[in-house]
Every structure is written in structure tokens, then in C-alpha cells.
Scaffold this active site. Structure first.
Site, PDB file in Angstrom:
ATOM      1  N   CYS A 178     -13.126 -54.773  19.024  1.00  0.00           N
ATOM      2  CA  CYS A 178     -14.380 -54.329  18.442  1.00  0.00           C
ATOM      3  C   CYS A 178     -15.152 -55.515  17.897  1.00  0.00           C
ATOM      4  O   CYS A 178     -14.761 -56.663  18.030  1.00  0.00           O
ATOM      5  CB  CYS A 178     -14.125 -53.350  17.297  1.00  0.00           C
ATOM      6  SG  CYS A 178     -12.891 -52.082  17.654  1.00  0.00           S
TER       7      CYS A 178
ATOM      8  N   ARG B 282     -17.092 -50.159  18.341  1.00  0.00           N
ATOM      9  CA  ARG B 282     -15.739 -49.882  18.828  1.00  0.00           C
ATOM     10  C   ARG B 282     -15.638 -49.933  20.342  1.00  0.00           C
ATOM     11  O   ARG B 282     -16.440 -49.331  21.053  1.00  0.00           O
ATOM     12  CB  ARG B 282     -15.279 -48.501  18.351  1.00  0.00           C
ATOM     13  CG  ARG B 282     -13.830 -48.177  18.720  1.00  0.00           C
ATOM     14  CD  ARG B 282     -13.453 -46.768  18.313  1.00  0.00           C
ATOM     15  NE  ARG B 282     -12.055 -46.490  18.616  1.00  0.00           N
ATOM     16  CZ  ARG B 282     -11.553 -45.264  18.720  1.00  0.00           C
ATOM     17  NH1 ARG B 282     -12.319 -44.208  18.525  1.00  0.00           N
ATOM     18  NH2 ARG B 282     -10.276 -45.098  19.001  1.00  0.00           N
TER      19      ARG B 282
END
Length: 626
Positions: free
Chosen positions: A2, A52
Site C-alpha cells: 500500500c 490499499r
């Protein structure tokens, strides 16, 4: 995998502004995003955000910021914790809701406090917000696989996985640190804790930053020199024991990095490290591992055939792409966009291309990074060994050449190049970092004002008499995280691909320190023990060959398609207006380089790397500072 960013600030930063910061990293996490702001005491507010890339627990339960069940802890996190399942067994009292490793970080912190970090085995950049006393922690993994920048200004803390979210903040001051530029021109990267901007730093590998109402503390929970000396208290000298134990640790590291809820593959160059990682992955897999390599039409750069032969031997599902120069050249313009700082390792382009190829089929790829630094693989280590043997001779030559009359006669300039370099390298802080003195001098003269030394001063702190070991430790502290891992992180994340490095597993790194150096290097045989483990899987004749490595034709590009652009960048008028470089010296040097091909004026030395560093800086400057 991420991207994270956030702040602890007295400024009124809105959630919309935090989202703008966060969305600058959408390439790092295209699957989901979250932004939250929490008011705390003393007029501060905490903002946490994450982009993410879903790898573990693809459900919404993996969303970040993630909070503890009791509401005390909030976390944003980038990376992978490979021993999270083992830790979960020790944390059974915690009411887990997800199957992802982020929640294990929260549970571990609640049980052990910030010391929980020493129990994590993985690659990570973490921000932990503890509401009990309004403390925020920033944490980076041991070897610096995952990046983490932070800004300290006006009693506020702003942080991000890249510089982009910091630059996107309203009121960010883009003040260039000129003092880091000479070292950048020479080394081709900016090493932690420095960054290109004033008041902005990189958290060092193995580092923790604690922020509490404007008070800042930093320390290292894992430090190369300290861990090395601690591990040496329990040495391993028997070759067969070392080979067996190291092999088992590598197998475990590879297997733990194959845990993912998305497709996984491996980069395969056909060299020892990537071939060994691929072989162990294939050994642990119930089906053929997907492998990826790129090649070049120019044969002297092309290793695709070697990778293909290894893939056929191992039985992997191999994908190969042959790249022409035009395809590589197209990526030059994208370098500053994805690297944020001036970064001049030209192999970044080939790394981008193989990452793009892999991302078409997988979301995670294993790599062989770390083998050269931890097991003595680079050619420079052979040169360093020779330099230590010649050091006494170098001192004598240096003294003789500086005698009255002989210095004026230019005696030193008539000696062989290697002897000249060793003779001129008299600083105890840089014994293993010998480089052409003229090259260093030019890097320093190009930049206006007083700057850092081009060499790293920390070398003398290692307390190791063997120059070869000392240079390896220095590379682990500087070149590996500052160049190699930075290159792979940005190149892979450009395409939302996660790269995992089994050789950089905590247990593997620490075991390598226990091993007697002769097990890694023996009479010119570099990476001895890794080679022997690789031979257990792959025929020797498929691996024993000179290393080529990724690269681009810098000279041809700088003197060809980039010539006009480079000429504009180094014009005296432009440089004087810019106010960073010595206009006359820099223009003369680069003009002379272009006129004489790949030779600097009247020196016989090649300045293509120095010129490429200058070009990539100016490319970055035009992207971010205009």
C-alpha cells in the site's frame, strides 16, 4: 502492499485535503482507500490515510485505517508481516475480526507496546496512533524495503510512503537542500535520513520515530553494525553446517513469502540469486511458478537466454519479453513522476519493464535482492580486497608523488589508474570507497556552496579490520536501501506490483552475520555458499557466467536523442537563473563531455554517470519545481 500518509498537526487540515494527499499514491494502492481525522488534546489533530493494494484478506475487513477492538489503537500500514500467523498464535486473547496481518500489528502492540516491532519479520512502514497518551509512532523495517518520509515543521509531523503526499499538502515549502547534491551526483541516490528537501527526512531502516505534542524521539531497534557484532559472538565456521542451516532458512523465507490471496510469480534473470529463489519457490509450489524476464536486442546486454534455460530446467511457466531501445527510452520521462527525488540508477528503466510484464499476470513477485550485499557478490568487493593489500604501497606512492619537484612533474598521473586511485585514497573514513579523485572533485565543484563529502563517513564506525566485510556492511547501510530497494519499490509500485525479497528475511540476514567470511568469499570465489546451494537445484553450467545486469546506453542517449535537452539544461543562462550549480564549471564539463564522446576533457575519465546524475536531477527539477 500500500501507500500510507498522514499528520499530527495544529493546522486545520481537512479530510478533503488528506484525500488529495492520499490519492497522489493511487498507483501504490488502487483497490481501496481510507482517510480519517481525529481531534486530540493540546490543539492537535491526527490524520491517517492509506491506499490499499489487496494481498491478504481481500474483504472489507482489511480496510485501513484499522482500529483495535477497544478503540485505543489506530494503524495505517504498508508492507507484509511474514510471521503474522506465528504471532497470532501468541495473541489468542485478542478478538480478531480479519485474517490480515494488519490486525496482528494492533494486537501485538496492545500486548507488548512499541517493543512489538522487534518481533515482526517482514517489510513494512507503519504508523501507530495510541489514544491512551496521544502518541504517534512511525516505524520502518530493518533493511528499508518499504519507504517512509516525514516532515517536521512548526511543531507538526507530516508523513508519507512517498514525497508526493507531502508535496501535495497546502503550504508545503519546496526548499532544495543543496548540501546533499554533490553526494547525490557521485552516488546517484540520496541516502536516509536525508531527502532533497529541507525539513523532510527519510526514516532510517530499522528506525522508530515517536511524536508526542511536538516532541520527537528517534532510535533504531535494528542497526547493522550492532547486530553484526552481536551475531559474531556465536559464529558458524563449519561449511556443511552453514550450508544446511542457511538453505533451511532460505526455504522457510521463500515459503512464507508465497502466502497471498492473489496470483504470485518471480523475477528471473538467470543469475544465482533470482534462480535460487525461483527454484525454492518451485519446490514449495504444487504447480509451475510463473516467472518473468526481459531481454534486449543488443546481445551484450541480453540475459534472456540464460533465464529461459533456467526456467526450462526448473519447469516454470515462463514469460519473456525482448525490449528494444525505443521502448526503454519511452520511460525516461516517467522517472521523476514515480521516484519523487532525483534518482539516477539507470537500471530503474529495465526494472520498470519487467515489473510491467509481471503485473499482467500476477500481483506479487519474488526477487533475489540482497544476495550480493550479504554474501559478497559485487565485483567491487574483489577490488576492495586488492586495495587493502596495496594500501601500504599506496601510502608510499602518495608520499613520493608529493615530494617537492615530483608533484610538479605530474608523476602520479603517469602511474596505472588503479594505483593512482589507491594512492590518493588516504582518508580513514572512506578506505573502501575509493573512486577516481577527479570524479569526486567534479561532483563537488558542480554544486554551489559547501556540501557533504561524496563518500559516506560512517565506514570507520563498523569496527572491522577486513575491508571487504566493512564495504559489505556499508552497502547494507547505504547502497542496498538507498538505491537497490528504492529502485525496486518505485518501479514495481508504478504498476501496483508487490516485490518480496526472501534473502532479506530477518533470520537470513542475521544468520549471514554469524557465518565466517570465508564461507562467502574464498580465493576470488564470490558468493560461494549461495552458489553451492543453487547448484543443488540447477546445473552448474547454466549459472556460471559473468553477470551483465540491467542498464541503458547512457552515452548514446546523452549524446543522441537527449543531447538537445541536456544542452538546454546546462546552458550558462539557465544554470545562473537556477542558482544551484556552478554555471561555468558545469557547462564546461558537460559541453566537453559531449564534444569528446564518452571522455571528459583532457582527463581520460568517463563522465557519463556524472552527466546522467545531472540530467536526472534537472528532469526532476523541471517536473516538481517549475
Amino acid at each position: 502492499m500500500c501507500g500510507i500518509c498522514g499528520f499530527v498537526s495544529k493546522q486545520n487540515i481537512t479530510r478533503e485535503q488528506l484525500k488529495i494527499m492520499n490519492d497522489t499514491m493511487i498507483h501504490r494502492g488502487p483497490d481501496d482507500s481510507g482517510e480519517e481525522i481525529y481531534p486530540i488534546r493540546n490543539g492537535y489533530q491526527v490524520g491517517l490515510a492509506q491506499r490499499r493494494l489487496s494481498i491478504m484478506d481481500l474483504s472489507p475487513l482489511g480496510h485501513q485505517p484499522m482500529h483495535s477492538a477497544n478503540g485505543r489503537i489506530s494503524v495505517v500500514y504498508n508492507g507484509e508481516i511474514y510471521n503474522f500467523q506465528e504471532l497470532k498464535e501468541k495473541l489468542k486473547d485478542y478478538p480478531f475480526r480479519s485474517t490480515c496481518d494488519t490486525e496482528v500489528i494492533i494486537a501485538a502492540y496492545l500486548k507488548w507496546g512499541i517493543d512489538c516491532i522487534s518481533r515482526l519479520n517482514g517489510m513494512f512502514a507503519i504508523c501507530i496512533f495510541d489514544r491512551e497518551d496521544d502518541t504517534v509512532y512511525l516505524v520502518r523495517d530493518r533493511i528499508g524495503k518499504k519507504p517512509l518520509y516525514y516532515e517536521l515543521s512548526g511543531g507538526n509531523l507530516i508523513f508519507g510512503s512517498e514525497l508526493k503526499p507531502l508535496m501535495a499538502r497546502e503550504g508545503f515549502q519546496k526548499r532544495i537542500r543543496k548540501d546533499v547534491l554533490s553526494r547525490y551526483l557521485f552516488q546517484q541516490y540520496i541516502n536516509a535520513p536525508d531527502s532533497i528537501f529541507e525539513q523532510v527526512y527519510k526514516l532510517e531502516p530499522g528506525g522508530i520515530l515517536q511524536f508526542h505534542y511536538g516532541e520527537v524521539k528517534t532510535w533504531k531497534y535494528w542497526d547493522i553494525k550492532n547486530v553484526y557484532h552481536e551475531m559474531r559472538k556465536n559464529p558458524v565456521t563449519d561449511y556443511e553446517q552453514a550450508k544446511s542451516e542457511l538453505k533451511a532458512l532460505l526455504q522457510k523465507a521463500v515459503k512464507s513469502r508465497m502466502i497471498a490471496d492473489v496470483p504470485l510469480g518471480a523475477f528471473l534473470s538467470g543469475g544465482y540469486d533470482s534462480s535460487l529463489m525461483t527454484a525454492m519457490a518451485q519446490e514449495a509450489s504444487s504447480e509451475p511458478v510463473k516467472t518473468f524476464s526481459i531481454g534486449f536486442h543488443e546481445e551484450r546486454y541480453n540475459e534472456a537466454g540464460y533465464a529461459r534455460a533456467v526456467a526450462e530446467h526448473l519447469g516454470t511457466k515462463h514469460t519473456e519479453l525482448i525490449i528494444d531501445e525505443a521502448e526503454m527510452f519511452k520511460l525516461v520521462e516517467s522517472i521523476p513522476k514515480y521516484y519523487d527525488e532525483p534518482f539516477a540508477d539507470s537500471s530503474q528503466i529495465a526494472t520498470m519493464l519487467v515489473s510491467k510484464l509481471a503485473r499482467e499476470q500476477v500481483t506479487v513477485a519474488l526477487s533475489g535482492d540482497g544476495g550480493d550485499e550479504f554474501f559478497c557478490g559485487y565485483n567491487i568487493y574483489e577490488n576492495v580486497r586488492q586495495a587493502q593489500r596495496l594500501d601500504v604501497l599506496g601510502g608510499m606512492v602518495h608520499g613520493i608523488c608529493n615530494l617537492p619537484g615530483l608533484k610538479q612533474a605530474g608523476l602520479e598521473g603517469k602511474l596505472p589508474f588503479r594505483v593512482r586511485v589507491i594512492a590518493g585514497n588516504r582518508g580513514k573514513e572512506s578506505k573502501t570507497q575509493f573512486g577516481a579523485g577527479n570524479y569526486v572533485t567534479r561532483a563537488q565543484k558542480m554544486v554551489l556552496g559547501e556540501g557533504q563529502p561524496c563518500h559516506f563517513e560512517i565506514e570507520s564506525e563498523y569496527g572491522v579490520s577486513d575491508w571487504q566485510i566493512r564495504r559489505m556492511l556499508l552497502d547494507m547501510d547505504t547502497y542496498l536501501p538507498g538505491d537497490i530497494l528504492c529502485k525496486v519499490d518505485r518501479a514495481s509500485m508504478k504498476y501496483s506490483l508487490e516485490a518480496r525479497c526472501p534473502i532479506l528475511d530477518k533470520e537470513v540476514m542475521e544468520y549471514s552475520f554469524r557465518m565466517d567470511h570465508s564461507l562467502k568469499y574464498d580465493k576470488g570465489n564470490k558468493k560461494r555458499i549461495l552458489k553451492d546451494i543453487a547448484y543443488d537445484y540447477i546445473k552448474r553450467e547454466l549459472l556460471d557466467r559473468p553477470k551483465v545486469g540491467f542498464g541503458v546506453p547512457m552515452d548514446q542517449w546523452l549524446r543522441g536523442p537527449l543531447r538537445e535537452q541536456l544542452t538546454d539544461m546546462c546552458s550558462r543562462e539557465y544554470l545562473k537563473k537556477q542558482g544551484i550549480f556552478d554555471a561555468d564549471f558545469t557547462a564546461d564539463m558537460i559541453e566537453g563531455y559531449m564534444k569528446t564522446g564518452d571522455k571528459g576533457p583532457a582527463t581520460g575519465e568517463n563522465y557519463s554517470k556524472l552527466t546522467w546524475s545531472f540530467f536526472t536531477f534537472q528532469q526532476w527539477y523541471q517536473t516538481y519545481m517549475k
